[in-house]
Design a protein around this motif. Structure first.
Motif, PDB file in Angstrom:
ATOM      1  N   LYS A 142       0.833  -1.201   0.000  1.00 41.69           N
ATOM      2  CA  LYS A 142       0.000   0.000   0.000  1.00 41.69           C
ATOM      3  C   LYS A 142       0.868   1.251   0.000  1.00 41.69           C
ATOM      4  O   LYS A 142       1.925   1.301   0.620  1.00 41.69           O
ATOM      5  CB  LYS A 142      -0.897   0.018   1.236  1.00 41.69           C
ATOM      6  N   LEU A 146     -10.815   8.324   5.498  1.00 49.46           N
ATOM      7  CA  LEU A 146     -11.002   8.309   4.053  1.00 49.46           C
ATOM      8  C   LEU A 146      -9.849   7.599   3.356  1.00 49.46           C
ATOM      9  O   LEU A 146     -10.064   6.770   2.455  1.00 49.46           O
ATOM     10  CB  LEU A 146     -11.121   9.748   3.525  1.00 49.46           C
ATOM     11  N   LEU A 147      -8.624   7.898   3.758  1.00 54.69           N
ATOM     12  CA  LEU A 147      -7.460   7.305   3.099  1.00 54.69           C
ATOM     13  C   LEU A 147      -7.401   5.798   3.330  1.00 54.69           C
ATOM     14  O   LEU A 147      -7.052   5.030   2.415  1.00 54.69           O
ATOM     15  CB  LEU A 147      -6.179   7.969   3.606  1.00 54.69           C
ATOM     16  N   GLN A 158      -9.983   3.903   3.795  1.00 60.28           N
ATOM     17  CA  GLN A 158     -11.062   3.401   2.936  1.00 60.28           C
ATOM     18  C   GLN A 158     -10.602   3.308   1.477  1.00 60.28           C
ATOM     19  O   GLN A 158     -10.995   2.399   0.746  1.00 60.28           O
ATOM     20  CB  GLN A 158     -12.263   4.350   3.053  1.00 60.28           C
ATOM     21  N   LYS A 159      -9.732   4.235   1.068  1.00 56.47           N
ATOM     22  CA  LYS A 159      -9.246   4.264  -0.316  1.00 56.47           C
ATOM     23  C   LYS A 159      -8.068   3.306  -0.550  1.00 56.47           C
ATOM     24  O   LYS A 159      -7.546   3.217  -1.660  1.00 56.47           O
ATOM     25  CB  LYS A 159      -8.807   5.683  -0.692  1.00 56.47           C
ATOM     26  N   TYR A 199      -5.023   3.167   1.337  1.00 56.76           N
ATOM     27  CA  TYR A 199      -3.693   3.638   1.710  1.00 56.76           C
ATOM     28  C   TYR A 199      -3.365   3.177   3.130  1.00 56.76           C
ATOM     29  O   TYR A 199      -4.264   2.942   3.945  1.00 56.76           O
ATOM     30  CB  TYR A 199      -3.620   5.168   1.670  1.00 56.76           C
ATOM     31  N   ASN A 228     -12.007  15.044   0.806  1.00 66.04           N
ATOM     32  CA  ASN A 228     -11.974  14.574  -0.574  1.00 66.04           C
ATOM     33  C   ASN A 228     -11.056  15.442  -1.437  1.00 66.04           C
ATOM     34  O   ASN A 228     -10.452  14.955  -2.398  1.00 66.04           O
ATOM     35  CB  ASN A 228     -13.390  14.553  -1.159  1.00 66.04           C
ATOM     36  N   TYR A 287      -7.565  14.241  -0.823  1.00 69.68           N
ATOM     37  CA  TYR A 287      -7.380  12.996  -1.582  1.00 69.68           C
ATOM     38  C   TYR A 287      -7.212  13.298  -3.068  1.00 69.68           C
ATOM     39  O   TYR A 287      -6.346  12.725  -3.740  1.00 69.68           O
ATOM     40  CB  TYR A 287      -8.571  12.065  -1.356  1.00 69.68           C
ATOM     41  N   HIS A 288      -8.021  14.212  -3.574  1.00 68.75           N
ATOM     42  CA  HIS A 288      -7.937  14.610  -4.986  1.00 68.75           C
ATOM     43  C   HIS A 288      -6.560  15.181  -5.295  1.00 68.75           C
ATOM     44  O   HIS A 288      -5.987  14.920  -6.361  1.00 68.75           O
ATOM     45  CB  HIS A 288      -9.029  15.651  -5.270  1.00 68.75           C
ATOM     46  N   VAL A 342      -4.030  12.296  -5.703  1.00 69.81           N
ATOM     47  CA  VAL A 342      -4.134  11.429  -6.893  1.00 69.81           C
ATOM     48  C   VAL A 342      -4.144  12.203  -8.206  1.00 69.81           C
ATOM     49  O   VAL A 342      -4.214  11.594  -9.273  1.00 69.81           O
ATOM     50  CB  VAL A 342      -5.401  10.549  -6.818  1.00 69.81           C
TER      51      VAL A 342
END
Length: 305
Positions: free
Chosen positions: A3, A22-23, A25-26, A28, A211, A214-215, A218
């Motif tokens: 990861k 959130l991370l 969940q994504k 990481y 978010n 996170y955006h 990525v």
């Protein structure tokens, strides 16, 4: 598959906790810099640091693929004495310098360094101007603080690391942040607008803010500052009326006089008595979509949690 790891400074705070969830969940792995000893979990690794003494467990930085830098003294926690102002600025500059020193010493290359900043860079000034990321920083305390904050982040960019600055507005979330301070009064049906009530309040839901971080991680084309706030012309009176409506009543009290707020808060009253609009065009042009652009819906979601 190994990861990707995201190191978060300030990860134990309100925004940091939401972002950590959130991370994970994504997909990481997450590391958190903490001032106190904490037990690692299956999903989170904790590393100690002490900004005042310029100490950090370097493995935290060396292990990271990305760093999200949220650390800094809470600007609205205490009155702005001369000492407190220095603490606010130093906490931002020195924490960034500490991470920079580890990156430079070890020739560590990150995929991105994403840092908090604030729309306070445009100053504690009332006005109808819509501020973009190109708007010059103000020369008052808020503007200068954010300018020095972002200037310290530029040193990371000098290491040829993609660097993003998230200029955050008023963050809405039930557990903490701006809304938590208002709820006790408004739930007692004693809510009222502050000062003239005409000062703008650029806001963002905590989920949208996370978010956006996170955006930024990525989206390799994201570089530099981005406003993180909704431009919907919400002023303090509209905000106060909307919050009261969500709680089931209409505001009946007169506005709280500005001089009372200045007596209670000192110079820090500028935080609640001033505000300008900001543009979200730049972040939306990267393909980012806000989940919450309607204030009433955002407040309902926060209060339902």
């Amino acid at each position: 598959m190994i990861k990707k790891n995201v190191l978060i400074s300030g990860g134990s705070g309100f925004i940091g906790k939401h972002l950590t969830d959130l991370l994970i969940q994504k997909g990481y792995s997450v590391s958190i810099l903490s001032r106190s000893e904490k037990q690692n979990t299956e999903e989170i690794s904790y590393y100690k640091w002490d900004v005042a003494n310029q100490f950090i467990e370097e493995d935290a930085v060396l292990k990271a693929d990305y760093i999200v830098h949220l650390a800094g003294e809470n600007i609205a926690e205490k009155r702005w004495t001369k000492k407190r102002k220095s603490e606010i600025i130093d906490s931002r500059e020195q924490s960034t310098q500490l991470i920079y020193s580890v990156l430079k010493k070890n020739n560590k290359v990150l995929e991105a360094f994403v840092s908090a900043s604030a729309i306070g860079i445009y100053g504690a000034i009332n006005g109808k101007e819509i501020c973009t990321e190109e708007t010059p920083h103000a020369n008052d305390f808020l503007g200068f603080t954010c300018y020095k904050w972002e200037e310290s982040i530029d040193f990371i960019e000098y290491l040829r690391i993609r660097t993003v600055k998230i200029r955050t507005g008023l963050v809405l979330g039930k557990e903490d942040g701006f809304l938590k301070k208002l709820l006790p009064v408004f739930k007692c049906r004693l809510g009222a607008a502050l000062g003239s009530g005409q000062q703008y309040m650029p806001w963002i839901h905590v989920d949208d803010l996370c978010n956006m971080y996170y955006h930024a991680i990525v989206t390799p084309t994201m570089v530099g500052p981005y406003n993180a706030a909704i431009n919907d012309n919400t002023n303090n009176l509209i905000f106060s009326k909307t919050l009261a409506k969500v709680l089931g009543y209409s505001i009946w009290l007169p506005n709280v006089p500005a001089f009372l707020l200045r007596l209670a808060m000192g110079e820090m009253a500028k935080i609640v008595l001033t505000g300008k609009r900001v543009s979200s065009d730049k972040i939306e042009n990267t393909g980012f979509h806000f989940k919450f652009k309607n204030l009433e819906e955002a407040l309902k979601d926060c209060l339902a949690k």
